[in-house]
Design a protein around this motif. Structure first.
Motif, PDB file in Angstrom:
ATOM      1  N   ARG A 183      14.846 -10.298 -14.099  1.00 44.62           N
ATOM      2  CA  ARG A 183      16.037 -10.252 -13.244  1.00 44.62           C
ATOM      3  C   ARG A 183      17.078  -9.288 -13.802  1.00 44.62           C
ATOM      4  O   ARG A 183      17.697  -8.532 -13.056  1.00 44.62           O
ATOM      5  N   LEU A 184      17.256  -9.311 -15.127  1.00 42.78           N
ATOM      6  CA  LEU A 184      18.184  -8.372 -15.753  1.00 42.78           C
ATOM      7  C   LEU A 184      17.742  -6.935 -15.479  1.00 42.78           C
ATOM      8  O   LEU A 184      18.550  -6.089 -15.074  1.00 42.78           O
ATOM      9  N   MET A 185      16.463  -6.653 -15.694  1.00 42.84           N
ATOM     10  CA  MET A 185      15.954  -5.292 -15.498  1.00 42.84           C
ATOM     11  C   MET A 185      16.134  -4.836 -14.056  1.00 42.84           C
ATOM     12  O   MET A 185      16.502  -3.686 -13.791  1.00 42.84           O
ATOM     13  N   VAL A 186      15.885  -5.744 -13.118  1.00 48.21           N
ATOM     14  CA  VAL A 186      16.020  -5.407 -11.692  1.00 48.21           C
ATOM     15  C   VAL A 186      17.481  -5.126 -11.350  1.00 48.21           C
ATOM     16  O   VAL A 186      17.788  -4.174 -10.616  1.00 48.21           O
ATOM     17  N   HIS A 187      18.391  -5.935 -11.883  1.00 49.64           N
ATOM     18  CA  HIS A 187      19.824  -5.688 -11.655  1.00 49.64           C
ATOM     19  C   HIS A 187      20.220  -4.300 -12.170  1.00 49.64           C
ATOM     20  O   HIS A 187      20.950  -3.562 -11.501  1.00 49.64           O
ATOM     21  N   LEU A 188      19.739  -3.955 -13.364  1.00 55.21           N
ATOM     22  CA  LEU A 188      20.077  -2.650 -13.941  1.00 55.21           C
ATOM     23  C   LEU A 188      19.449  -1.510 -13.142  1.00 55.21           C
ATOM     24  O   LEU A 188      20.029  -0.435 -13.013  1.00 55.21           O
ATOM     25  N   LEU A 189      18.274  -1.780 -12.597  1.00 52.52           N
ATOM     26  CA  LEU A 189      17.554  -0.748 -11.838  1.00 52.52           C
ATOM     27  C   LEU A 189      18.282  -0.365 -10.559  1.00 52.52           C
ATOM     28  O   LEU A 189      18.348   0.799 -10.179  1.00 52.52           O
ATOM     29  N   PHE A 190      18.860  -1.361  -9.887  1.00 58.28           N
ATOM     30  CA  PHE A 190      19.429  -1.127  -8.552  1.00 58.28           C
ATOM     31  C   PHE A 190      20.950  -1.011  -8.525  1.00 58.28           C
ATOM     32  O   PHE A 190      21.516  -0.667  -7.491  1.00 58.28           O
ATOM     33  N   ILE A 191      21.617  -1.278  -9.660  1.00 59.68           N
ATOM     34  CA  ILE A 191      23.080  -1.358  -9.632  1.00 59.68           C
ATOM     35  C   ILE A 191      23.740  -0.059  -9.161  1.00 59.68           C
ATOM     36  O   ILE A 191      24.784  -0.081  -8.503  1.00 59.68           O
ATOM     37  N   GLU A 192      23.140   1.082  -9.477  1.00 60.64           N
ATOM     38  CA  GLU A 192      23.772   2.352  -9.122  1.00 60.64           C
ATOM     39  C   GLU A 192      23.256   2.927  -7.809  1.00 60.64           C
ATOM     40  O   GLU A 192      23.593   4.053  -7.461  1.00 60.64           O
ATOM     41  N   ASP A 193      22.418   2.163  -7.114  1.00 57.89           N
ATOM     42  CA  ASP A 193      21.843   2.673  -5.869  1.00 57.89           C
ATOM     43  C   ASP A 193      22.364   1.862  -4.689  1.00 57.89           C
ATOM     44  O   ASP A 193      21.721   0.933  -4.213  1.00 57.89           O
ATOM     45  N   ASP A 194      23.548   2.203  -4.232  1.00 60.46           N
ATOM     46  CA  ASP A 194      24.158   1.479  -3.117  1.00 60.46           C
ATOM     47  C   ASP A 194      23.340   1.616  -1.839  1.00 60.46           C
ATOM     48  O   ASP A 194      23.327   0.723  -0.995  1.00 60.46           O
ATOM     49  N   VAL A 196      20.020   1.727  -1.348  1.00 60.76           N
ATOM     50  CA  VAL A 196      18.863   0.851  -1.197  1.00 60.76           C
ATOM     51  C   VAL A 196      19.267  -0.597  -0.927  1.00 60.76           C
ATOM     52  O   VAL A 196      18.527  -1.360  -0.318  1.00 60.76           O
ATOM     53  N   VAL A 197      20.461  -0.989  -1.375  1.00 57.29           N
ATOM     54  CA  VAL A 197      20.886  -2.362  -1.122  1.00 57.29           C
ATOM     55  C   VAL A 197      21.840  -2.463   0.072  1.00 57.29           C
ATOM     56  O   VAL A 197      22.247  -3.560   0.436  1.00 57.29           O
ATOM     57  N   GLY A 198      22.177  -1.323   0.676  1.00 56.98           N
ATOM     58  CA  GLY A 198      23.154  -1.383   1.755  1.00 56.98           C
ATOM     59  C   GLY A 198      22.723  -0.777   3.080  1.00 56.98           C
ATOM     60  O   GLY A 198      23.314  -1.084   4.112  1.00 56.98           O
ATOM     61  N   ARG A 199      21.702   0.082   3.082  1.00 59.66           N
ATOM     62  CA  ARG A 199      21.336   0.775   4.309  1.00 59.66           C
ATOM     63  C   ARG A 199      20.129   0.118   4.968  1.00 59.66           C
ATOM     64  O   ARG A 199      19.046   0.055   4.376  1.00 59.66           O
ATOM     65  N   VAL A 219      10.030 -10.149  -8.336  1.00 55.94           N
ATOM     66  CA  VAL A 219      11.470 -10.322  -8.543  1.00 55.94           C
ATOM     67  C   VAL A 219      12.232  -9.153  -7.907  1.00 55.94           C
ATOM     68  O   VAL A 219      13.291  -9.349  -7.305  1.00 55.94           O
ATOM     69  N   ALA A 220      11.690  -7.938  -8.027  1.00 61.14           N
ATOM     70  CA  ALA A 220      12.327  -6.783  -7.395  1.00 61.14           C
ATOM     71  C   ALA A 220      12.355  -6.952  -5.877  1.00 61.14           C
ATOM     72  O   ALA A 220      13.366  -6.676  -5.218  1.00 61.14           O
ATOM     73  N   GLY A 221      11.244  -7.448  -5.322  1.00 61.87           N
ATOM     74  CA  GLY A 221      11.193  -7.686  -3.880  1.00 61.87           C
ATOM     75  C   GLY A 221      12.187  -8.751  -3.435  1.00 61.87           C
ATOM     76  O   GLY A 221      12.855  -8.598  -2.410  1.00 61.87           O
ATOM     77  N   ASP A 222      12.311  -9.818  -4.239  1.00 68.92           N
ATOM     78  CA  ASP A 222      13.270 -10.880  -3.916  1.00 68.92           C
ATOM     79  C   ASP A 222      14.703 -10.341  -3.930  1.00 68.92           C
ATOM     80  O   ASP A 222      15.532 -10.718  -3.095  1.00 68.92           O
ATOM     81  N   TYR A 223      14.995  -9.475  -4.891  1.00 71.09           N
ATOM     82  CA  TYR A 223      16.343  -8.896  -5.013  1.00 71.09           C
ATOM     83  C   TYR A 223      16.688  -8.093  -3.756  1.00 71.09           C
ATOM     84  O   TYR A 223      17.791  -8.224  -3.202  1.00 71.09           O
ATOM     85  N   ILE A 224      15.757  -7.256  -3.314  1.00 72.45           N
ATOM     86  CA  ILE A 224      16.010  -6.428  -2.127  1.00 72.45           C
ATOM     87  C   ILE A 224      16.136  -7.300  -0.880  1.00 72.45           C
ATOM     88  O   ILE A 224      17.001  -7.078  -0.038  1.00 72.45           O
ATOM     89  N   ASP A 225      15.270  -8.321  -0.772  1.00 78.37           N
ATOM     90  CA  ASP A 225      15.351  -9.233   0.380  1.00 78.37           C
ATOM     91  C   ASP A 225      16.720  -9.910   0.442  1.00 78.37           C
ATOM     92  O   ASP A 225      17.283 -10.115   1.522  1.00 78.37           O
ATOM     93  N   ASN A 228      19.467  -6.759   0.946  1.00 80.28           N
ATOM     94  CA  ASN A 228      19.295  -5.909   2.126  1.00 80.28           C
ATOM     95  C   ASN A 228      17.997  -6.291   2.843  1.00 80.28           C
ATOM     96  O   ASN A 228      16.961  -5.643   2.675  1.00 80.28           O
ATOM     97  N   PRO A 229      18.046  -7.365   3.644  1.00 79.13           N
ATOM     98  CA  PRO A 229      16.832  -7.833   4.325  1.00 79.13           C
ATOM     99  C   PRO A 229      16.197  -6.767   5.220  1.00 79.13           C
ATOM    100  O   PRO A 229      15.008  -6.844   5.532  1.00 79.13           O
TER     101      PRO A 229
END
Length: 580
Positions: A183-194, A196-199, A219-225, A228-229
């Motif tokens: 979960r930590l790694m996934v948060h760090l992976l996506f934090i700077e990519d608005d 992928v989590v917003g569009r 876990v990465a898939g759960d984060y995106i779901d 940004n469903p």
């Protein structure tokens, strides 16, 4: 039924196997039957429609597969009129009926059971008179997604694998990574990519070359779901362990992923996704594992393909192949002009500093830093993984650094951020809380130097701060009369010959002029010395702990003396008491 209770219930099957199976073989039965029952439950509601459509397509002479997939509302199907419940109605023919049922799955599912070698266990259970009892246990276990969601199911698989690995003295950590670390790694992976989590409607790819049971991808898939469903994260992976591969494939199948994207085999010698590039990547390669088995293929690729292959920058020593996975991920990065990539990889301390200037390890670090690919390294607490208590580090690597990070590297010391687990799991005694993950993510996102409890936890460095030159300092050879011996031919003709017994090396920071350093640090002590510039090498190392060391002054001598006197007096009193 919650995950711990479900794991305990499935584990109770071991009571049936005891005596006929060694403990280390329990997993060979329980894991594939758990997958079989899960798939059985997923197809329960659409079973009738699938069977009807299969008959209709057969009568018309049409390939039924696309129609069956649509009817099943899954990425797989089963054309047998049987299911796990119906199998229980005919105890005398359980073996033949079970084979028939498994063979009626779509080809991708049959491959999963082939990797589990389920046919061998069915025969073994049949001969022991246990097949019906084991099948009945699972038939009575409700694994319908309304009762057990995909996340819970993933945790069930992990818990079972961990237990089986423990009792067979295997390394559970080779199969999966603790969820909170992912979960930590996934948060760090996506934090700077608005984006992928917003569009909505955005499509991205993610890859794990050491996929294990698929935990990182899940876990990465759960984060995106969650964030940004409307986004779609297409998952790719490769795994060497057959059982882990089978579980990962089953997990991806259940989630509706294209399971042809999950390949089997050794990533280093047989890249299952050759020539593919990915937007995001995650990996927890094995620590300190030698790569002798694949040395021939790896060296051949390094020597013949160079930078056109995966291992151009250099090769680490054979005793630890973790940096080969770092190179593999670098080769999978999408070019920056096509959007670039970011990845997270878990490594032990060795890749930070092992190997002097010119070594394979140093050359790999040099490639990463001189190409400005390293964003951050996060030190994790010890005792975070199931199979090792050593210090571990997460590297965040990207070829699309934000402007404010360019030319710089952030080091975050999260080794003191943990909470004690209520019950140890193997070597794992510590875990991150949600608050710890949020704090580390905030430190990374703020990209600033910071302290915690008076100690530094985040520091920023220039890439060049980790570089140095190794210079060779020579001194003249002298004869018995103390006269300098001059060379008689070649490039040393007329020049002092070096005395190899007096030869020394010095490390000069890359940002410092070599001649200035030499005149300040060397010549005042040995005025006849010179530098052999032909032997100068550039090296890189990241002495992580040194940058977070806080000097603790020793206690006053008077205080130590007083304590010693007190202890001495106590010992004297005890001796006096013995004499009395």
């Amino acid at each position: 039924m919650n995950q711990p209770n479900l794991s305990a219930f499935i584990w109770s099957v071991a009571d049936l196997l005891r005596g006929d199976y060694k403990q280390s073989d329990y997993g060979k039965v329980i894991l594939p039957f758990t997958v079989l029952r899960r798939l059985d439950c997923l197809l329960e509601e659409t079973k009738g429609a699938v069977l009807k459509t299969n008959q209709e397509m057969a009568a018309m002479g049409v390939n039924p597969e696309p129609f069956l997939l649509r009817e099943s509302r899954q990425s797989f199907y089963n054309t047998s009129p049987l299911d796990m419940k119906k199998l229980m109605g005919d105890p005398d023919h359980i073996r033949d009926n079970l084979y028939s049922y498994i063979q009626a799955f779509s080809p991708a599912v049959r491959d999963i059971f082939d990797r589990f070698e389920l046919h061998i266990q069915i025969e073994r259970l049949h001969k022991a008179g246990l097949l019906y009892q084991v099948a009945e246990k699972f038939a009575n276990t409700d694994l319908h997604p309304e009762r057990v969601d995909n996340h819970q199911m993933g945790l069930v698989f992990e818990e079972l694998i961990r237990k089986f690995a423990e009792i067979s003295n295997e390394t559970a950590g080779e199969h999966f990574t603790p969820r909170e670390v992912i979960r930590l790694m996934v948060h760090l992976l996506f934090i700077e990519d608005d984006e992928v989590v917003g569009r909505p409607g955005i499509v991205r790819t993610i890859y794990d070359p050491t996929a294990g049971t698929g935990g990182m991808l899940s876990v990465a898939g759960d984060y995106i779901d969650e964030h940004n469903p409307g986004a779609r994260l297409t998952m790719f992976g490769q795994e060497l362990n057959p059982e882990s591969y089978a579980i990962c494939k089953a997990d991806m199948l259940i989630k509706g992923q294209d399971i042809s994207n999950i390949t089997f085999g050794n990533t280093l010698s047989d890249d299952g996704h050759a020539h593919k590039k990915f937007d995001y990547m995650l990996s927890n390669p094995p620590f300190g594992v030698e790569w002798k088995k694949v040395e021939k293929e790896v060296r051949q690729e390094h020597e013949q393909l160079g930078y056109n292959g995966r291992f151009g920058p250099g090769l680490p020593r054979v005793s630890d192949g973790s940096m080969l996975f770092l190179l593999h991920l670098l080769s999978k990065m999408r070019p920056a002009n096509e959007g670039g990539s970011r990845f997270g990889i878990v490594l032990n301390g060795s890749p930070l500093f092992t190997g002097g200037a010119g070594s394979g390890e140093s050359e790999i670090r040099r490639y990463v830093l001189e190409n400005d690919l390293l964003e951050a390294i996060i030190a994790l607490p010890t005792d975070m993984f199931y199979n090792t208590g050593i210090a571990t580090y997460v590297w965040i690597v990207s070829n699309r650094k934000p402007e404010h990070r360019r030319g710089q590297v952030q080091l975050i010391d999260a080794s003191g951020m943990w909470q004690k687990m209520r019950k140890s799991l193997g070597s794992k005694r510590k875990e991150f809380s949600d608050e710890h993950i949020a704090e580390i993510t905030r430190l990374f996102g703020s990209f600033a130097e910071a302290e915690r409890d008076g100690k530094p936890v985040s520091r920023i460095f220039r890439n060049s701060d980790f570089g140095y030159r190794t210079i060779t300092v020579e001194r003249p050879l002298r004869d018995e009369q103390g006269r300098i011996v001059l060379g008689q031919k070649g490039k040393l003709k007329g020049k002092p010959q070096p005395d190899s017994s007096l030869r020394d090396t010095e490390s000069v920071p890359l940002k410092e002029d070599v001649e200035t350093y030499f005149q300040r640090e060397v010549l005042p002590h040995v005025p006849d010395a010179w530098i052999d510039h032909d032997k100068t090498k550039v090296g890189y190392e990241i002495p992580f702990n040194r940058h977070f060391y806080v000097f603790q002054p020793p206690r006053p001598l008077e205080e130590i003396d007083a304590e010693l006197m007190e202890v001495t007096d106590r010992i004297k009193a005890m001796l006096e008491g013995l004499r009395a």
